[in-house]
Design a protein around this motif. Structure first.
Motif, PDB file in Angstrom:
ATOM      1  N   ARG A 115      -5.130   8.425   3.654  1.00 52.22           N
ATOM      2  CA  ARG A 115      -4.078   7.675   2.965  1.00 52.22           C
ATOM      3  C   ARG A 115      -3.335   6.735   3.937  1.00 52.22           C
ATOM      4  O   ARG A 115      -2.235   6.301   3.653  1.00 52.22           O
ATOM      5  CB  ARG A 115      -3.070   8.635   2.356  1.00 52.22           C
ATOM      6  CG  ARG A 115      -3.611   9.518   1.239  1.00 52.22           C
ATOM      7  CD  ARG A 115      -3.606   8.739  -0.076  1.00 52.22           C
ATOM      8  NE  ARG A 115      -3.617   9.629  -1.220  1.00 52.22           N
ATOM      9  CZ  ARG A 115      -4.701   9.921  -1.920  1.00 52.22           C
ATOM     10  NH1 ARG A 115      -5.866   9.404  -1.557  1.00 52.22           N
ATOM     11  NH2 ARG A 115      -4.630  10.721  -2.967  1.00 52.22           N
ATOM     12  N   ALA A 116      -3.947   6.450   5.076  1.00 55.24           N
ATOM     13  CA  ALA A 116      -3.261   5.658   6.100  1.00 55.24           C
ATOM     14  C   ALA A 116      -2.886   4.278   5.588  1.00 55.24           C
ATOM     15  O   ALA A 116      -1.755   3.808   5.785  1.00 55.24           O
ATOM     16  CB  ALA A 116      -4.138   5.542   7.342  1.00 55.24           C
ATOM     17  N   ARG A 117      -3.801   3.616   4.915  1.00 52.18           N
ATOM     18  CA  ARG A 117      -3.522   2.268   4.412  1.00 52.18           C
ATOM     19  C   ARG A 117      -2.408   2.310   3.369  1.00 52.18           C
ATOM     20  O   ARG A 117      -1.514   1.452   3.371  1.00 52.18           O
ATOM     21  CB  ARG A 117      -4.791   1.674   3.814  1.00 52.18           C
ATOM     22  CG  ARG A 117      -4.623   0.257   3.307  1.00 52.18           C
ATOM     23  CD  ARG A 117      -5.949  -0.279   2.787  1.00 52.18           C
ATOM     24  NE  ARG A 117      -5.797  -1.632   2.281  1.00 52.18           N
ATOM     25  CZ  ARG A 117      -6.784  -2.319   1.708  1.00 52.18           C
ATOM     26  NH1 ARG A 117      -8.008  -1.776   1.623  1.00 52.18           N
ATOM     27  NH2 ARG A 117      -6.575  -3.532   1.268  1.00 52.18           N
ATOM     28  N   GLU A 118      -2.463   3.293   2.508  1.00 49.11           N
ATOM     29  CA  GLU A 118      -1.439   3.408   1.467  1.00 49.11           C
ATOM     30  C   GLU A 118      -0.062   3.675   2.075  1.00 49.11           C
ATOM     31  O   GLU A 118       0.948   3.102   1.636  1.00 49.11           O
ATOM     32  CB  GLU A 118      -1.814   4.527   0.487  1.00 49.11           C
ATOM     33  CG  GLU A 118      -0.833   4.691  -0.644  1.00 49.11           C
ATOM     34  CD  GLU A 118      -1.262   5.755  -1.638  1.00 49.11           C
ATOM     35  OE1 GLU A 118      -0.408   6.173  -2.445  1.00 49.11           O
ATOM     36  OE2 GLU A 118      -2.443   6.181  -1.604  1.00 49.11           O
ATOM     37  N   TRP A 119      -0.023   4.548   3.093  1.00 44.52           N
ATOM     38  CA  TRP A 119       1.270   4.841   3.713  1.00 44.52           C
ATOM     39  C   TRP A 119       1.820   3.621   4.446  1.00 44.52           C
ATOM     40  O   TRP A 119       3.017   3.337   4.370  1.00 44.52           O
ATOM     41  CB  TRP A 119       1.167   6.020   4.680  1.00 44.52           C
ATOM     42  CG  TRP A 119       2.434   6.190   5.469  1.00 44.52           C
ATOM     43  CD1 TRP A 119       2.616   5.969   6.788  1.00 44.52           C
ATOM     44  CD2 TRP A 119       3.715   6.569   4.946  1.00 44.52           C
ATOM     45  NE1 TRP A 119       3.919   6.186   7.146  1.00 44.52           N
ATOM     46  CE2 TRP A 119       4.621   6.559   6.024  1.00 44.52           C
ATOM     47  CE3 TRP A 119       4.185   6.908   3.676  1.00 44.52           C
ATOM     48  CZ2 TRP A 119       5.962   6.888   5.867  1.00 44.52           C
ATOM     49  CZ3 TRP A 119       5.527   7.230   3.517  1.00 44.52           C
ATOM     50  CH2 TRP A 119       6.403   7.217   4.600  1.00 44.52           C
ATOM     51  N   ARG A 120       0.969   2.877   5.135  1.00 41.61           N
ATOM     52  CA  ARG A 120       1.442   1.677   5.830  1.00 41.61           C
ATOM     53  C   ARG A 120       2.045   0.683   4.838  1.00 41.61           C
ATOM     54  O   ARG A 120       3.083   0.071   5.107  1.00 41.61           O
ATOM     55  CB  ARG A 120       0.289   1.019   6.610  1.00 41.61           C
ATOM     56  CG  ARG A 120      -0.063   1.732   7.914  1.00 41.61           C
ATOM     57  CD  ARG A 120      -0.938   0.856   8.799  1.00 41.61           C
ATOM     58  NE  ARG A 120      -2.213   0.528   8.171  1.00 41.61           N
ATOM     59  CZ  ARG A 120      -3.310   1.252   8.277  1.00 41.61           C
ATOM     60  NH1 ARG A 120      -3.291   2.373   8.989  1.00 41.61           N
ATOM     61  NH2 ARG A 120      -4.432   0.874   7.695  1.00 41.61           N
TER      62      ARG A 120
END
Length: 406
Positions: A115-120
């Motif tokens: 979920r790294a992209r979503e969190w960024r």
């Protein structure tokens, strides 16, 4: 002895993903709080997954499975999040075994969970809001910190789903609202490129929650459509404003009417309103079915007796019940057994009965409930529309009801 049931990498990722989804709203609010200068610490956020490593006996029971499990974890990325321990087993020798996954910090949790992209993206949006709050919104329309954080928490799910273009438009709308406080405009008039009524309608929840949270106001003031118009007939010449016996006006405009009628008649259907005769001290309004709630914005209706005349069907009684929750002093006319029985031959079958009727009848009188029950006693739902009632009969009943108010 049964073989062990190991936690595989995909299962650990699923656990981390579920944890992220449960907590990202709170983390987003904390991100905003930290960037805005309020309390907010994301560095101590952590999550761990125990991998339930096997005992020596369980390894011996299925050594192929144990090797595949250990190999899967050795080949995993994010090795810095995996804790290994040395096991010295007499039968199989010394082995490095993965004990657990320890994720410290939201970015690490999001990265492991995929979920790294979503969190960024979500974190950047919180930063956008924090920057605007610090540099502009705070001075234009300051609000209580707790109100801001609570409103932001409610808005995060919507923010999370927005495309980048919609997010940029949302910020532009909020900027305009803050620099034009108290200006009521139709959504179509917003001077923001790409904004139209359809966009505002689709994103109204996010706009409203964020603006109200940051401004401390109760509404955005944006209108999606023209205010409802209420048809009114003044049945007494002494009550007529400016010579207009028959007019249409918004509820807010009617609220400013200064005449002193002794009572009001609300008709569910327009044709019934238009055929009412002159009656001393009476003003008549079109209820418009379920739109009758719009009349709640007319305060003088609460200061006088109200007669309500609706269709004798499940919807008519449901509407009456809704109206009476706000105006308990309302009396119905021609919504009784006598009227139904005298016009039963003019009844038709109701094609689409109200779904929650007769359950929603808490504000009906015993007579009205009895009439409602008669409508469905033969297994079908009957309807007696206002317009079908014989006019001389209707006229007499209306006059009797008005005289009874005197």
């Amino acid at each position: 002895m049964a073989s062990f049931d190991p936690v595989m990498p995909e299962e650990a990722k699923n656990k981390a993903r579920a944890h992220f989804d449960r907590h990202c709203k709170a983390w987003a609010v904390s991100r905003f709080a930290r960037e805005s200068g309020f309390a907010g610490d994301l560095d101590r956020v952590s999550f761990s997954v125990s991998l339930h490593p096997p005992t020596e006996q369980r390894v011996l029971a299925d050594i192929k499975k144990a090797r595949a499990w250990a190999t899967a974890w050795r080949e995993m990325p994010h090795q810095d999040t995996i804790e290994w321990s040395l096991r010295r087993w007499p039968s199989v020798g010394s082995q490095q075994v993965p004990e657990k996954v320890l994720l410290v910090g939201v970015e690490v949790i999001a990265n492991f969970a995929g979920r790294a992209r979503e969190w960024r993206r979500l974190a950047n949006r919180m930063d956008n809001l924090a920057q605007r709050w610090r540099e502009s919104w705070q001075t234009l329309s300051p609000s209580d910190v707790d109100v801001i954080l609570a409103g932001l928490s409610r808005a995060v799910p919507s923010i999370r789903q927005l495309s980048d273009d919609d997010w940029d438009m949302l910020l532009s709308v909020l900027d305009w609202l803050f620099t034009h406080p108290g200006e009521t405009r139709y959504a179509r008039q917003l001077p923001v490129r790409g904004i139209d009524t359809k966009w505002v309608e689709g994103h109204r929840q996010a706009v409203t929650r964020l603006y109200c949270a940051f401004s401390g106001r109760e509404t955005t003031g944006l209108l999606l459509k023209a205010p409802s118009q209420v048809r009114v007939r003044f049945l007494d010449d002494s009550l007529v404003p400016g010579g207009m016996r028959d007019l249409s006006a918004t509820p807010d405009e009617l609220a400013r009417y200064t005449g002193r009628p002794k009572a009001a008649i609300i008709c569910e259907n327009l044709i019934s309103l238009m055929t009412l005769p002159p009656l001393p001290g009476i003003v008549a309004l079109h209820g418009g079915g379920y739109s009758v709630g719009d009349l709640g914005a007319i305060p003088w209706l609460s200061r006088m007796p109200v007669l309500y005349w609706g269709d004798i069907d499940s919807h008519g009684f449901t509407i009456l019940n809704i109206w009476r929750h706000c105006h308990t002093h309302t009396h119905s006319i021609m919504m009784d057994r006598e009227t139904l029985e005298q016009h039963r031959n003019l009844c038709v079958e109701e094609p689409d009965p109200a779904p929650n009727c007769p359950a929603n009848t808490d504000m009906l009188t015993d007579e009205e409930r009895a009439t409602l029950s008669l409508l469905s006693e033969q297994g079908t739902h009957l309807r007696l529309e206002q317009e079908r009632i014989e006019w001389n009969y209707a006229l007499q009943r209306i006059k009797e009801a008005v005289e009874h108010l005197s």
